[in-house]
Design a protein around this motif. Structure first.
Motif, PDB file in Angstrom:
ATOM      1  N   PHE A   6       0.829  -1.205   0.000  1.00 52.81           N
ATOM      2  CA  PHE A   6       0.000   0.000   0.000  1.00 52.81           C
ATOM      3  C   PHE A   6       0.867   1.260   0.000  1.00 52.81           C
ATOM      4  CE2 PHE A   6       0.722   0.134   4.501  1.00 52.81           C
ATOM      5  CZ  PHE A   6       0.411   1.415   4.925  1.00 52.81           C
ATOM      6  N   THR A  10      -0.106   3.124  -3.532  1.00 54.17           N
ATOM      7  CA  THR A  10      -1.251   4.012  -3.368  1.00 54.17           C
ATOM      8  C   THR A  10      -1.061   5.342  -4.095  1.00 54.17           C
ATOM      9  OG1 THR A  10      -1.803   2.949  -1.280  1.00 54.17           O
ATOM     10  CG2 THR A  10      -2.802   5.084  -1.696  1.00 54.17           C
ATOM     11  N   TYR A  14      -3.649   6.660  -6.962  1.00 51.98           N
ATOM     12  CA  TYR A  14      -4.301   7.969  -6.910  1.00 51.98           C
ATOM     13  C   TYR A  14      -4.027   8.751  -8.196  1.00 51.98           C
ATOM     14  CZ  TYR A  14      -5.656  12.611  -5.356  1.00 51.98           C
ATOM     15  OH  TYR A  14      -6.246  13.845  -5.261  1.00 51.98           O
ATOM     16  N   ILE A  19      -8.322   5.607  -6.957  1.00 53.56           N
ATOM     17  CA  ILE A  19      -8.865   5.803  -5.616  1.00 53.56           C
ATOM     18  C   ILE A  19      -9.298   7.262  -5.464  1.00 53.56           C
ATOM     19  CG2 ILE A  19      -7.540   3.931  -4.553  1.00 53.56           C
ATOM     20  CD1 ILE A  19      -5.642   6.034  -3.426  1.00 53.56           C
ATOM     21  N   TYR A  24      -7.254   8.635  -0.393  1.00 53.47           N
ATOM     22  CA  TYR A  24      -5.872   9.095  -0.516  1.00 53.47           C
ATOM     23  C   TYR A  24      -5.460   9.925   0.697  1.00 53.47           C
ATOM     24  CZ  TYR A  24      -1.554  10.848  -2.497  1.00 53.47           C
ATOM     25  OH  TYR A  24      -0.225  11.154  -2.705  1.00 53.47           O
ATOM     26  N   PHE A  27      -4.787   7.596   3.480  1.00 54.38           N
ATOM     27  CA  PHE A  27      -3.496   6.952   3.244  1.00 54.38           C
ATOM     28  C   PHE A  27      -2.348   7.878   3.646  1.00 54.38           C
ATOM     29  CE2 PHE A  27       0.036   7.169   0.191  1.00 54.38           C
ATOM     30  CZ  PHE A  27       0.725   6.041   0.576  1.00 54.38           C
TER      31      PHE A  27
END
Length: 86
Positions: A6, A10, A14, A19, A24, A27
């Motif tokens: 992740f 991630t 994004y 996502i 975001y 995260f």
């Protein structure tokens, strides 16, 4: 590796629009908490003590959580464990 996937993916998800902004933002907050926890642990424990904590201490999650500046998710704890073990 799945223990930090992740963190590695991630930002890319994004950027690709996979996502939403809220996920975001969550995260980013978790990543900051992980980074701050790493620095706090490094300042409070010697390297060998950290390795022992994550490899030999069955209650390492509670010990790490006590030193964290916020509430750590299970994913964050796995990431921290991998950071100091590998």
């Amino acid at each position: 590796r799945q223990d930090n996937a992740f963190l590695r993916l991630t930002d890319k998800a994004y950027t690709l629009g996979l996502i939403n902004e809220q996920l975001y933002a969550d995260f980013c907050a978790e990543r900051t908490l992980i980074e701050e926890t790493i620095e706090l642990l490094k300042s409070r424990f010697k390297h060998g003590e950290l390795i022992d904590l994550f490899t030999k201490e069955p209650n390492f999650k509670a010990i790490v959580a006590a030193h964290a500046p916020g509430t750590l998710s299970d994913r964050a704890l796995v990431t921290l464990q991998a950071t100091f073990m590998y």
